[in-house]
Design a protein around this motif. Sequence first.
Motif, PDB file in Angstrom:
ATOM      1  N   GLU A 197      81.847  41.061 100.017  1.00  0.00           N
ATOM      2  CA  GLU A 197      82.009  42.217  99.144  1.00  0.00           C
ATOM      3  C   GLU A 197      83.325  42.164  98.377  1.00  0.00           C
ATOM      4  O   GLU A 197      83.401  42.581  97.216  1.00  0.00           O
ATOM      5  CB  GLU A 197      81.946  43.509  99.970  1.00  0.00           C
ATOM      6  N   CYS A 200      83.295  38.915  95.772  1.00  0.00           N
ATOM      7  CA  CYS A 200      82.348  39.098  94.663  1.00  0.00           C
ATOM      8  C   CYS A 200      82.970  39.911  93.533  1.00  0.00           C
ATOM      9  O   CYS A 200      82.671  39.688  92.363  1.00  0.00           O
ATOM     10  CB  CYS A 200      81.072  39.754  95.150  1.00  0.00           C
ATOM     11  N   ARG A 201      83.847  40.838  93.893  1.00  0.00           N
ATOM     12  CA  ARG A 201      84.527  41.632  92.865  1.00  0.00           C
ATOM     13  C   ARG A 201      85.527  40.790  92.076  1.00  0.00           C
ATOM     14  O   ARG A 201      85.989  41.207  91.015  1.00  0.00           O
ATOM     15  CB  ARG A 201      85.239  42.825  93.514  1.00  0.00           C
ATOM     16  N   GLN A 202      85.863  39.613  92.592  1.00  0.00           N
ATOM     17  CA  GLN A 202      86.770  38.694  91.899  1.00  0.00           C
ATOM     18  C   GLN A 202      86.006  37.589  91.169  1.00  0.00           C
ATOM     19  O   GLN A 202      86.578  36.569  90.795  1.00  0.00           O
ATOM     20  CB  GLN A 202      87.739  38.070  92.919  1.00  0.00           C
TER      21      GLN A 202
END
Length: 216
Positions: A197, A200-202
């Motif tokens: 989680e 994935c934001r990076q």
Amino acid sequence: MDLDLEELIPQPASVKSDVLTLSFPNGCTVTLTVDSAVGCGGNYWPAGEVLATYLAHRGGLNGSKVLELGSGTGLVGLVAAKLGAEVLITDQLPLLNTMEKNIRLNELSGSVTALELNWGGPLPDIPLSGVSLLLAADCVYFEPAFPLLVRTLEELCRPNTEVLFCYKKRRKADKRFFSFLKKKFTWTQVLDDPGREIYCRQNITLLRLKLKPRLE
């Protein structure tokens, strides 16, 4: 026109040369020399750290034979060796000294070997039938190398080879890599990673590749 890789991708914040100590899950620690003087491969990169962390979290590599492509500093392969694997770390000739230095720093000379491997070129003389896990992290950055990387992945794979491929999306051109990749491989995202989680934001993705059946 000659292309400078350092102009194509952002450089991580680091001094020219330094020695770092990196800690991973389950008590796995790696000492790493980074040296930007040898190019972008002399640093360690986010996708490499993600893949190394996943390996340390998953464990279970005792007795495995592992090969890493585009190793750079050797970080991912060194973590695999700390987990009990016999490891081949590979990259272009200018990175060999850095990889060998890091093998010695971590006292892994008995389980890790550094080899020159140029994507698209001849493979080193190694028994590929014994390689059960193929690793690649932060290898999607230089567009002319995309088909060469896919060719080498295909040549290294056997039907039962597990391939873990981690990359950070940086440019729209990265889509071209996957247009080459889908000709030879299918893939799924790795879902059993507790850090998924966050990374994935990076724009970092960890994939498991599967070689398509070769046509006779």
